[in-house]
Write an enzyme that holds these catalytic residues in place. Structure first.
Site, PDB file in Angstrom:
ATOM      1  N   GLU A 113      42.099  67.933  86.592  1.00  0.00           N
ATOM      2  CA  GLU A 113      43.115  67.414  87.526  1.00  0.00           C
ATOM      3  C   GLU A 113      44.331  68.323  87.410  1.00  0.00           C
ATOM      4  O   GLU A 113      44.925  68.430  86.342  1.00  0.00           O
ATOM      5  CB  GLU A 113      43.514  65.965  87.222  1.00  0.00           C
ATOM      6  CG  GLU A 113      42.478  64.931  87.582  1.00  0.00           C
ATOM      7  CD  GLU A 113      43.005  63.503  87.483  1.00  0.00           C
ATOM      8  OE1 GLU A 113      44.217  63.286  87.738  1.00  0.00           O
ATOM      9  OE2 GLU A 113      42.212  62.600  87.160  1.00  0.00           O
TER      10      GLU A 113
ATOM     11  N   ASN B 121      37.857  58.694  81.905  1.00  0.00           N
ATOM     12  CA  ASN B 121      39.028  59.322  82.523  1.00  0.00           C
ATOM     13  C   ASN B 121      40.303  58.868  81.835  1.00  0.00           C
ATOM     14  O   ASN B 121      40.539  57.662  81.692  1.00  0.00           O
ATOM     15  CB  ASN B 121      39.109  58.948  84.003  1.00  0.00           C
ATOM     16  CG  ASN B 121      40.389  59.452  84.657  1.00  0.00           C
ATOM     17  OD1 ASN B 121      40.523  60.633  84.951  1.00  0.00           O
ATOM     18  ND2 ASN B 121      41.358  58.557  84.867  1.00  0.00           N
ATOM     19  N   GLU B 122      41.116  59.810  81.396  1.00  0.00           N
ATOM     20  CA  GLU B 122      42.471  59.554  80.882  1.00  0.00           C
ATOM     21  C   GLU B 122      42.528  58.343  79.959  1.00  0.00           C
ATOM     22  O   GLU B 122      43.408  57.489  80.091  1.00  0.00           O
ATOM     23  CB  GLU B 122      43.457  59.402  82.048  1.00  0.00           C
ATOM     24  CG  GLU B 122      43.645  60.691  82.826  1.00  0.00           C
ATOM     25  CD  GLU B 122      44.721  60.614  83.897  1.00  0.00           C
ATOM     26  OE1 GLU B 122      45.296  59.520  84.112  1.00  0.00           O
ATOM     27  OE2 GLU B 122      44.987  61.649  84.526  1.00  0.00           O
TER      28      GLU B 122
ATOM     29  N   GLN C 174      43.876  66.221  94.863  1.00  0.00           N
ATOM     30  CA  GLN C 174      42.495  66.022  95.223  1.00  0.00           C
ATOM     31  C   GLN C 174      42.155  66.856  96.449  1.00  0.00           C
ATOM     32  O   GLN C 174      42.855  67.829  96.699  1.00  0.00           O
ATOM     33  CB  GLN C 174      42.233  64.541  95.440  1.00  0.00           C
ATOM     34  CG  GLN C 174      42.417  63.735  94.148  1.00  0.00           C
ATOM     35  CD  GLN C 174      42.014  62.271  94.288  1.00  0.00           C
ATOM     36  OE1 GLN C 174      41.303  61.861  95.189  1.00  0.00           O
ATOM     37  NE2 GLN C 174      42.495  61.451  93.380  1.00  0.00           N
TER      38      GLN C 174
END
Length: 505
Positions: free
Chosen positions: A295, A175-176, A352
């Site tokens: 996201e 992630n990221e 989310q």
């Protein structure tokens, strides 16, 4: 109305963008704030089921028809030991989560989340830790989740009460990892090498996996888009998707610019497509890289409150944005943007799902309710299945402080051949005037209006609460079909869903 704006569209069933992958309406549940604990899971709640999952939340998720949910992070995953979340609950350790400076109890882990997703009617998009861990932990987790049996990790799953494999198909390779805030932050070359070797091992365990490589965390990153070009040099043949992340906020209280931020999202997507295709050409590959916008949302309301939280609490109220009506309008435009690029954006996750920058809110021990952004997400997910059509739009435009040539009309059309339905999603961005829309539906001559849903409110800052749902849609829109055209008056700053179906003989 004489002072209204006027826009035209042409919609034809031959103008196909793509057959929409339903996973474009995915969402995200991270071990962050009250997303898991006191969000989807609250065993002491009056509406908790036998596993402690809130049935009221499950019903709202099922209403949204969420096809896939990313889990368990997010920044959280870069320090997560997945083994902490399986086996007897009383033996699970409490850990400090450095990503969000909270205490993780590990009472919910892989197996419980898979159970919850099944109840919600969703698939799981599982993320592996490429921050503090790597190849070994990732291949073991795939074996635990997906191997039938006869090996250490698959047999351990059976000991934990899950005789059949979970068969999780879609996995995120970290992630990221471009972000300095990320535990185990890496350069593009460092990440690319680790990701491709991890992908190789994971697919050796289960060749049917779909893998998502980390793209840029947002368009403001100094490494964007070179990050994608470099990482894809390593991962192009091993990964199936590259991720995009982007959040927006009306920090300057400039609504005219805020409602145009989807144009920045559009530019982001186009840039990544170009970068992917550059690497494809450079490698002389026959493979097309798809995009996972895993996201996206509005996130800014809670920033100041989050700075005041005490560290190491359990499930504190973090990132609890309370969304306004204007936020719902931008979310609608972001959904339209995703559909406009659905030939390459095959998956996306509103980040989310519950409590944390979410369409669904809950009170501990109390009520649950729908935020303003729930409704465009609901409408797109339910009515936006089928074939995305490219409309030919002629719309007046405006300039704002941050953007030029912003169309007042933002629109997309979706045809559902099996249901004989056509849906036009349309936003009027004007803050002052209604917009007269005339839509030529030349290849849908035998279609009639089913309903015209409208989300509107005079107060752009209106919010929903547990006590009062101020912003909710109605189906009293004025769309009609006349002479092969849909005609509708779109009220100022409004979200519209015009549904048509074939006339009955």
């Amino acid at each position: 109305m004489t002072d209204s704006l006027r826009a035209t569209m042409i919609v034809d069933k031959a103008f196909i963008i793509s057959t929409i992958d339903a996973r474009i309406y995915g969402s995200f549940v991270e071990h962050l704030g009250r997303a898991v604990y006191n969000g989807i899971y609250e065993p002491g709640h009056p509406l908790a089921d036998e596993q402690g999952f809130r049935k009221d939340v499950l019903e709202m998720v099922k209403e949204l028809q969420v096809p896939i949910v990313r889990y368990p992070g997010g920044n959280f995953v870069s320090g997560y030991n997945w083994e902490d979340g399986v086996g007897p609950r009383e033996q699970r350790p409490r850990r400090l989560d450095l990503a969000w400076r909270t205490t993780e109890t590990n009472q919910i882990g892989t197996n419980e989340f898979v159970d919850w997703a099944k109840k919600a009617g969703s698939e799981v998009m599982m993320a592996v830790n490429l921050g503090t861990r790597g190849i070994d932990a990732a291949r073991n987790l795939v074996e635990y989740c997906n191997h039938q049996g006869g090996s250490y990790w698959s047999d351990l799953r059976k000991q934990h009460g899950y005789a059949e494999p979970h068969r999780i198909k879609t996995w995120c390779l970290g992630n990221e990892m471009d972000g300095p805030w990320q535990i185990g932050h890496k350069t593009a070359d460092e990440y690319g090498r680790l990701a491709v070797e991890t992908a190789k091992a994971m697919k050796w365990v289960d060749p049917g996996l779909e893998l998502v490589a980390c793209g840029s965390s947002n368009t403001a990153m100094p490494t964007f888009p070179q990050w994608e070009a470099t990482t894809l040099e390593h991962t192009y043949e091993a990964a199936d998707f590259i991720s995009l992340h982007q959040y927006y906020g009306n920090r300057s209280n400039d609504t005219a610019s805020y409602l145009a931020y989807s144009m920045d999202m559009d530019h982001f997507i186009r840039t990544i497509i170009s970068t992917c295709d550059y690497v494809k050409a450079k490698k002389r590959s026959k493979k097309t890289m798809f995009l996972s916008f895993d996201e996206w949302n509005v996130w800014f309301h809670s920033n100041d409150a989050d700075k005041r939280l005490e560290p190491w609490a359990i499930a504190p109220p973090q990132l609890e944005d309370i969304y306004t009506f204007e936020d719902a309008l931008l979310v609608g435009s972001m959904l339209i943007t995703l559909l406009r690029h659905s030939d390459r954006v095959r998956m996306a996750c509103m980040a989310q799902l519950v409590n944390v920058i979410a369409p669904i809110m809950t009170a501990n021990g109390g009520a649950s309710w729908k935020q303003t952004i729930f409704y465009p997400y609901l409408h797109a997910s339910v009515y936006g299945r089928g074939v995305a059509l490219q409309p030919v739009v002629s719309s007046p435009k405006y300039d704002s402080k941050e953007f030029t040539d912003v169309p007042y009309l933002d629109s997309i059309a979706v045809h559902h051949p099996e249901k004989d339905e056509l849906t036009v999603f349309a936003i009027n961005r004007s803050l002052e005037k209604s917009l007269t829309l005339e839509c030529d539906i030349r290849s849908f001559a035998d279609y009639a209006i089913i309903e015209h849903i409208v989300l509107e409110h005079d107060d752009l800052k209106a919010v929903n609460t547990a006590e009062h749902e101020a912003v909710r849609p109605h189906n009293n829109g004025n769309a009609i079909v006349q002479d092969g055209r849909v005609k509708a008056e779109l009220s100022k700053h409004s979200w519209n869903v015009i549904r048509l179906g074939r006339r009955k003989a």
